[in-house]
Scaffold this motif. Structure first.
Motif, PDB file in Angstrom:
ATOM      1  N   ALA A 222       8.715 -10.254  -4.454  1.00 50.01           N
ATOM      2  CA  ALA A 222       7.316 -10.119  -4.865  1.00 50.01           C
ATOM      3  C   ALA A 222       7.074  -8.820  -5.619  1.00 50.01           C
ATOM      4  O   ALA A 222       6.147  -8.724  -6.431  1.00 50.01           O
ATOM      5  CB  ALA A 222       6.412 -10.180  -3.639  1.00 50.01           C
ATOM      6  N   GLN A 234       1.365  -6.903  -3.549  1.00 46.65           N
ATOM      7  CA  GLN A 234       2.419  -7.559  -4.323  1.00 46.65           C
ATOM      8  C   GLN A 234       2.655  -8.992  -3.858  1.00 46.65           C
ATOM      9  O   GLN A 234       2.757  -9.911  -4.673  1.00 46.65           O
ATOM     10  CB  GLN A 234       3.718  -6.749  -4.209  1.00 46.65           C
ATOM     11  CG  GLN A 234       3.671  -5.407  -4.906  1.00 46.65           C
ATOM     12  CD  GLN A 234       4.819  -4.505  -4.501  1.00 46.65           C
ATOM     13  OE1 GLN A 234       5.666  -4.878  -3.685  1.00 46.65           O
ATOM     14  NE2 GLN A 234       4.852  -3.305  -5.056  1.00 46.65           N
ATOM     15  N   ILE A 235       2.705  -9.195  -2.548  1.00 47.22           N
ATOM     16  CA  ILE A 235       3.024 -10.531  -2.049  1.00 47.22           C
ATOM     17  C   ILE A 235       1.828 -11.476  -2.147  1.00 47.22           C
ATOM     18  O   ILE A 235       1.989 -12.701  -2.078  1.00 47.22           O
ATOM     19  CB  ILE A 235       3.562 -10.477  -0.607  1.00 47.22           C
ATOM     20  CG1 ILE A 235       4.452 -11.690  -0.329  1.00 47.22           C
ATOM     21  CG2 ILE A 235       2.425 -10.371   0.406  1.00 47.22           C
ATOM     22  CD1 ILE A 235       5.345 -11.557   0.860  1.00 47.22           C
ATOM     23  N   HIS A 238       0.783 -10.899  -6.821  1.00 49.35           N
ATOM     24  CA  HIS A 238       1.861 -11.277  -7.727  1.00 49.35           C
ATOM     25  C   HIS A 238       2.686 -12.465  -7.252  1.00 49.35           C
ATOM     26  O   HIS A 238       3.525 -12.964  -7.986  1.00 49.35           O
ATOM     27  CB  HIS A 238       2.807 -10.086  -7.939  1.00 49.35           C
ATOM     28  CG  HIS A 238       2.155  -8.912  -8.580  1.00 49.35           C
ATOM     29  ND1 HIS A 238       1.856  -8.857  -9.911  1.00 49.35           N
ATOM     30  CD2 HIS A 238       1.702  -7.754  -8.050  1.00 49.35           C
ATOM     31  CE1 HIS A 238       1.261  -7.710 -10.202  1.00 49.35           C
ATOM     32  NE2 HIS A 238       1.157  -7.019  -9.085  1.00 49.35           N
ATOM     33  N   SER A 239       2.434 -12.913  -6.018  1.00 47.65           N
ATOM     34  CA  SER A 239       3.348 -13.916  -5.474  1.00 47.65           C
ATOM     35  C   SER A 239       2.678 -15.007  -4.657  1.00 47.65           C
ATOM     36  O   SER A 239       3.224 -16.096  -4.543  1.00 47.65           O
ATOM     37  CB  SER A 239       4.407 -13.216  -4.602  1.00 47.65           C
ATOM     38  OG  SER A 239       5.308 -14.128  -4.054  1.00 47.65           O
ATOM     39  N   TRP A 241       2.268 -15.422  -1.326  1.00 51.99           N
ATOM     40  CA  TRP A 241       3.215 -15.798  -0.261  1.00 51.99           C
ATOM     41  C   TRP A 241       4.501 -16.418  -0.817  1.00 51.99           C
ATOM     42  O   TRP A 241       5.091 -17.307  -0.218  1.00 51.99           O
ATOM     43  CB  TRP A 241       2.575 -16.754   0.739  1.00 51.99           C
ATOM     44  CG  TRP A 241       1.392 -16.205   1.455  1.00 51.99           C
ATOM     45  CD1 TRP A 241       1.405 -15.351   2.533  1.00 51.99           C
ATOM     46  CD2 TRP A 241       0.016 -16.465   1.171  1.00 51.99           C
ATOM     47  NE1 TRP A 241       0.118 -15.070   2.920  1.00 51.99           N
ATOM     48  CE2 TRP A 241      -0.755 -15.737   2.111  1.00 51.99           C
ATOM     49  CE3 TRP A 241      -0.636 -17.252   0.225  1.00 51.99           C
ATOM     50  CZ2 TRP A 241      -2.135 -15.769   2.121  1.00 51.99           C
ATOM     51  CZ3 TRP A 241      -2.017 -17.285   0.228  1.00 51.99           C
ATOM     52  CH2 TRP A 241      -2.744 -16.552   1.166  1.00 51.99           C
ATOM     53  N   GLY A 242       4.945 -15.951  -1.979  1.00 55.50           N
ATOM     54  CA  GLY A 242       6.210 -16.409  -2.533  1.00 55.50           C
ATOM     55  C   GLY A 242       6.118 -17.576  -3.485  1.00 55.50           C
ATOM     56  O   GLY A 242       7.143 -18.032  -3.995  1.00 55.50           O
ATOM     57  N   SER A 246      -1.120 -16.147  -8.427  1.00 55.65           N
ATOM     58  CA  SER A 246      -1.907 -14.939  -8.240  1.00 55.65           C
ATOM     59  C   SER A 246      -3.222 -15.300  -7.564  1.00 55.65           C
ATOM     60  O   SER A 246      -3.882 -16.270  -7.954  1.00 55.65           O
ATOM     61  CB  SER A 246      -2.198 -14.256  -9.586  1.00 55.65           C
ATOM     62  OG  SER A 246      -3.037 -13.130  -9.409  1.00 55.65           O
TER      63      SER A 246
END
Length: 379
Positions: A222, A234-235, A238-239, A241-242, A246
């Motif tokens: 992430a 970030q997680i 940008h991610s 939870w993967g 966003s």
């Protein structure tokens, strides 16, 4: 003299501490505590939830039930660091009610306890909370403002006829026609299968899991190309939870809200992914339990049963929604074509993503006015 101890060969690492009781984490708000009524509430299938009423001192006000998204909580409507939706509703003459359904991060069910599907939320949590509120408010109008999975599961309750007679519904992010980006759908499918043998949920607070945990690779992925140094941001930003999606437009969050992300959003359970994948592949809210007679009250496909919706609906979405994309616009187009008799409208909020429509520092100016206008025309 220096004493050296030799670790026992039978010593084991300390277990990660997680909540195992259904005790609700306290809400954070700036309201007078005497006005906030926490109501003991347990569903008929035995799950303890959180139901909160804000006492206005005026028994003639219309009521508004607020439904959070999965892994969020009622806290998202009560941010003490900014003008929040509850503040706005109180000032405009409404009585707010907040439900922490079983996907709330104020409850432990995403990490421990009984597993569930969105069928359970649609069949038990929402209808029974609505019934309880109606017992208290009598003939007063009841509106619902729902976010993300709270809105998605509400659509299943509505098309099952389990919450008839609502005065109006505001649906934010997604309603009857979920659509994810292709890479998000792919990651959800692949990652779910790869991670399933090792973990059952994805955390968001790196401080709790530690550097040497099995979750570290997820946080590292992430962090790639992330502009914010905060692992939780970030997680999520940008991610998601993967999944590679966003959840908000970063600059729309106040610093205090940004610093609380690990409190406002909790771990995402991986065991819910099969139901979510089925929903996304169908481009509709579909029932998970097709052989269990307890769930026969729910339609197999909510979109096919949309004619049962008996209340006006406002579909809201940020123009930069990085999770559900244009699901709400698609829903409006599909319903206009298939169910033209329904009172459904669509409003897009420029410059907003998904969560920041409620968490954003400018949401009271840019978003909440659309909600108040919709409610005011139908109160």
């Amino acid at each position: 003299m220096i004493f050296r101890t030799t670790p026992s060969r039978t010593a084991r690492p300390a277990l990660r501490r997680v909540r195992t009781t259904a005790a609700l984490r306290p809400l954070r708000h700036r309201l007078d505590p005497s006005r906030v009524e926490e109501i003991p509430f347990r569903t008929s299938d035995g799950v303890r939830l959180g139901l909160t009423r804000v006492d206005t001192g005026d028994t003639g006000r219309p009521a508004v039930l607020l439904l959070h998204g999965h892994t969020a909580s009622a806290d998202m409507f009560l941010l003490p660091e900014t003008r929040n939706l509850v503040d706005t509703l109180l000032d405009d003459g409404y009585e707010p009610w907040l439900l922490d359904w079983r996907g709330s991060c104020r409850l432990p069910y995403n990490e421990t306890g009984r597993r569930y599907t969105y069928d359970d939320v649609a069949l038990y949590d929402i209808p029974e909370a609505v019934a309880h509120i109606r017992d208290r408010i009598g003939e007063r109008p009841l509106f619902v403002v729902a976010h993300c999975i709270g809105s998605l599961t509400l659509s299943l309750s509505m098309t099952a006829g389990l919450v008839p007679g609502l005065a109006g519904v505001v649906s934010q992010g997604v309603f009857l026609t979920p659509r994810l980006a292709g890479r998000t759908s792919l990651r959800m499918s692949v990652a779910g299968e790869l991670l399933k043998p090792r973990i059952d949920h994805i955390p968001v607070d790196f401080r709790k899991v530690g550097l040497w945990s099995k979750y570290t690779p997820l946080f590292a992925l992430a962090a790639r190309k992330a502009s914010c140094p905060d692992p939780t941001c970030q997680i999520l930003h940008h991610s998601a939870w993967g999944t590679g999606a966003s959840l908000f437009v970063h600059e729309n969050l106040a610093e205090a809200t940004h610093d609380r992300l690990a409190e406002l959003l909790g771990p995402a359970p991986l065991w819910i992914l099969p139901h979510l994948r089925r929903i996304e592949l169908a481009r509709s809210v579909v029932r998970w339990h097709n052989t269990d007679h307890r769930y026969r009250a729910l339609p197999e496909n909510a979109l096919d049963a949309a004619a049962r919706i008996d209340t006006p609906v406002l579909l809201l979405s940020g123009s930069e929604n990085g999770l559900w994309l244009d699901s709400q616009r698609l829903c409006h187009e599909v319903l206009a074509r298939r169910q033209p008799q329904l009172d459904v409208s669509y409003t897009e909020i420029p410059g907003y993503g998904h969560l920041d429509t409620f968490l954003g520092r400018g949401a009271a100016l840019d978003v909440f006015g659309h909600i108040l206008e919709f409610l005011g025309e139908r109160r």
